[in-house]
Motif scaffolding. Structure first.
Motif, PDB file in Angstrom:
ATOM      1  N   GLU A   1       4.673   8.010 -12.272  1.00 26.65           N
ATOM      2  CA  GLU A   1       4.609   8.289 -13.705  1.00 26.65           C
ATOM      3  C   GLU A   1       5.098   7.093 -14.512  1.00 26.65           C
ATOM      4  N   ARG A   2       4.169   6.249 -14.915  1.00 24.46           N
ATOM      5  CA  ARG A   2       4.512   5.055 -15.679  1.00 24.46           C
ATOM      6  C   ARG A   2       3.452   4.782 -16.735  1.00 24.46           C
ATOM      7  N   TYR A   3       3.728   3.841 -17.611  1.00 27.29           N
ATOM      8  CA  TYR A   3       2.766   3.383 -18.610  1.00 27.29           C
ATOM      9  C   TYR A   3       2.145   4.541 -19.398  1.00 27.29           C
ATOM     10  N   GLY A   4       2.972   5.136 -20.243  1.00 27.07           N
ATOM     11  CA  GLY A   4       2.499   6.186 -21.133  1.00 27.07           C
ATOM     12  C   GLY A   4       2.700   7.588 -20.620  1.00 27.07           C
ATOM     13  N   ASN A   5       3.054   7.732 -19.364  1.00 28.77           N
ATOM     14  CA  ASN A   5       3.243   9.054 -18.786  1.00 28.77           C
ATOM     15  C   ASN A   5       4.604   9.170 -18.103  1.00 28.77           C
TER      16      ASN A   5
ATOM     17  N   ARG B   1       5.233  -3.116 -24.010  1.00 26.63           N
ATOM     18  CA  ARG B   1       4.534  -2.362 -22.965  1.00 26.63           C
ATOM     19  C   ARG B   1       5.339  -2.278 -21.679  1.00 26.63           C
ATOM     20  N   GLY B   2       5.959  -3.409 -21.292  1.00 26.80           N
ATOM     21  CA  GLY B   2       6.639  -3.460 -19.997  1.00 26.80           C
ATOM     22  C   GLY B   2       7.993  -2.790 -19.968  1.00 26.80           C
ATOM     23  N   MET B   3       8.636  -2.616 -21.138  1.00 28.37           N
ATOM     24  CA  MET B   3       9.937  -1.953 -21.181  1.00 28.37           C
ATOM     25  C   MET B   3       9.858  -0.562 -21.813  1.00 28.37           C
ATOM     26  N   LEU B   4       9.164  -0.452 -22.949  1.00 28.71           N
ATOM     27  CA  LEU B   4       9.135   0.807 -23.684  1.00 28.71           C
ATOM     28  C   LEU B   4       8.005   1.723 -23.214  1.00 28.71           C
ATOM     29  N   PHE B   5       6.770   1.248 -23.311  1.00 35.86           N
ATOM     30  CA  PHE B   5       5.629   2.074 -22.918  1.00 35.86           C
ATOM     31  C   PHE B   5       5.686   2.420 -21.434  1.00 35.86           C
ATOM     32  N   TYR B   6       6.225   1.532 -20.635  1.00 34.13           N
ATOM     33  CA  TYR B   6       6.367   1.767 -19.189  1.00 34.13           C
ATOM     34  C   TYR B   6       7.087   3.084 -18.916  1.00 34.13           C
ATOM     35  N   THR B   7       8.079   3.402 -19.739  1.00 38.24           N
ATOM     36  CA  THR B   7       8.888   4.604 -19.526  1.00 38.24           C
ATOM     37  C   THR B   7       8.278   5.851 -20.146  1.00 38.24           C
TER      38      THR B   7
ATOM     39  N   LYS C   1      -3.241   3.985 -20.930  1.00 46.76           N
ATOM     40  CA  LYS C   1      -2.359   4.757 -20.064  1.00 46.76           C
ATOM     41  C   LYS C   1      -2.765   4.636 -18.600  1.00 46.76           C
ATOM     42  N   GLN C   2      -1.766   4.563 -17.744  1.00 47.74           N
ATOM     43  CA  GLN C   2      -2.035   4.446 -16.319  1.00 47.74           C
ATOM     44  C   GLN C   2      -2.865   5.625 -15.811  1.00 47.74           C
ATOM     45  N   ALA C   3      -2.518   6.836 -16.246  1.00 46.93           N
ATOM     46  CA  ALA C   3      -3.167   8.030 -15.715  1.00 46.93           C
ATOM     47  C   ALA C   3      -4.613   8.183 -16.170  1.00 46.93           C
ATOM     48  N   GLU C   4      -4.990   7.478 -17.241  1.00 44.95           N
ATOM     49  CA  GLU C   4      -6.322   7.651 -17.806  1.00 44.95           C
ATOM     50  C   GLU C   4      -7.248   6.455 -17.595  1.00 44.95           C
ATOM     51  N   ASP C   5      -6.702   5.262 -17.630  1.00 49.37           N
ATOM     52  CA  ASP C   5      -7.534   4.065 -17.726  1.00 49.37           C
ATOM     53  C   ASP C   5      -7.515   3.156 -16.499  1.00 49.37           C
ATOM     54  N   TYR C   6      -6.733   3.486 -15.492  1.00 47.14           N
ATOM     55  CA  TYR C   6      -6.599   2.609 -14.326  1.00 47.14           C
ATOM     56  C   TYR C   6      -6.978   3.363 -13.060  1.00 47.14           C
ATOM     57  N   ASP C   7      -7.630   2.666 -12.161  1.00 51.34           N
ATOM     58  CA  ASP C   7      -8.002   3.257 -10.877  1.00 51.34           C
ATOM     59  C   ASP C   7      -6.730   3.590 -10.096  1.00 51.34           C
ATOM     60  N   PRO C   8      -6.567   4.830  -9.648  1.00 53.33           N
ATOM     61  CA  PRO C   8      -5.320   5.220  -8.980  1.00 53.33           C
ATOM     62  C   PRO C   8      -5.072   4.521  -7.645  1.00 53.33           C
TER      63      PRO C   8
END
Length: 261
Positions: free
Chosen positions: A135-139, A178-184, A229-236
């Motif tokens: 659970e990272r990058y927006g989630n 993105r790397g500190m705030l959105f990551y969480t 978002k990791q869960a929506e836009d990136y290949d798992p």
């Protein structure tokens, strides 16, 4: 506040060694304005607190065998899960849990945050609290909270343009936002930036305050930066942007990881 998404509790992480500075004046003005809006405010003045910036095995005195190999992520998670983090870290984590909005306020030094602020993130954003795979990058675990940067920069605004000598300000702030705030999981509000910070005459401070007050007045309505978002836009499997997104975009570099629709 009138909406369910209204910001009621604000934590400011303040990272400047002198409260008499421009940053100090902006901090005082920010706290007063936020409180006048009916918001609760807490400030962590890192230099005033003599914050320990480096993460070492002393951060895990009850869970790590001193002198053995230090695996920071696993030690951090273990100490968090067993309620064995040091009291200074726990106190900051309680403030984070309390806050609806976290503001990082700092001077831009050597293209990034001051070391003491980076150290605060490394120690306080422990595994299990600020992030938990996958659970990272927006989630992440701070989903529902908002984050924002208040930055002073020595260069002129034009220096931070696409053709400026310092490079685009959005690119410089990308690893922080993105790397500190959105990551969480935090939604990241547009930053408040003051340029030419070392050369501002007294008569120009008033207009800066007006711009600051406008920014703070709009906090509840500001649209977050639309990071992908990791869960929506990136290949798992590959953790690469999905092929169809890349093929449909003309963007390059960091901007490829921000939605344009």
């Amino acid at each position: 506040m009138t909406t369910s998404n209204a910001i009621k509790k604000v934590l400011i992480i303040f990272a400047h060694p002198d409260r008499r500075s421009l940053n100090g004046s902006l901090l005082d003005a920010t706290v007063k304005r936020l409180e006048s809006q009916g918001r609760e405010v807490k400030v962590s003045d890192l230099y005033g607190m003599n914050w320990k910036s480096e993460i070492t095995e002393d951060d895990f005195p009850e869970t790590h065998e001193k002198g053995t190999r230090l695996k920071v992520v696993s030690e951090s998670l273990n100490a968090f899960q067993h309620h064995k983090l040091t009291p200074d870290v726990v106190a900051e984590q309680e403030k984070l849990k309390w806050a609806d909005l976290v503001i990082f306020q700092f001077p831009l030094w050597w293209g990034t945050v001051p070391a003491i602020l980076k150290g605060w993130v490394e120690r306080v954003f422990s595994a299990g609290l600020a992030y938990a795979l996958p659970e990272r990058y927006g989630n992440g675990t701070f989903a529902g909270k908002k984050g924002m940067l208040m930055v002073t920069a020595g260069g002129e605004k034009i220096h931070f343009s696409a053709t400026g000598i310092l490079g685009p300000i959005d690119d410089i702030l990308f690893p922080i936002q993105r790397g500190m705030l959105f990551y969480t999981g935090m939604s990241v509000l547009p930053p408040f930036i003051t340029y030419s910070a070392n050369y501002i005459p007294d008569e120009e401070f008033g207009p800066i305050l007006e711009r600051l007050y406008d920014h703070l007045q709009a906090l509840d309505s500001l649209k977050p930066i639309p990071f992908r978002k990791q869960a929506e836009d990136y290949d798992p499997k590959t953790r690469q942007l999905k092929k169809e997104i890349v093929e449909a975009s003309n963007e390059k570099g960091f901007s490829l990881h921000i939605r344009k629709d």
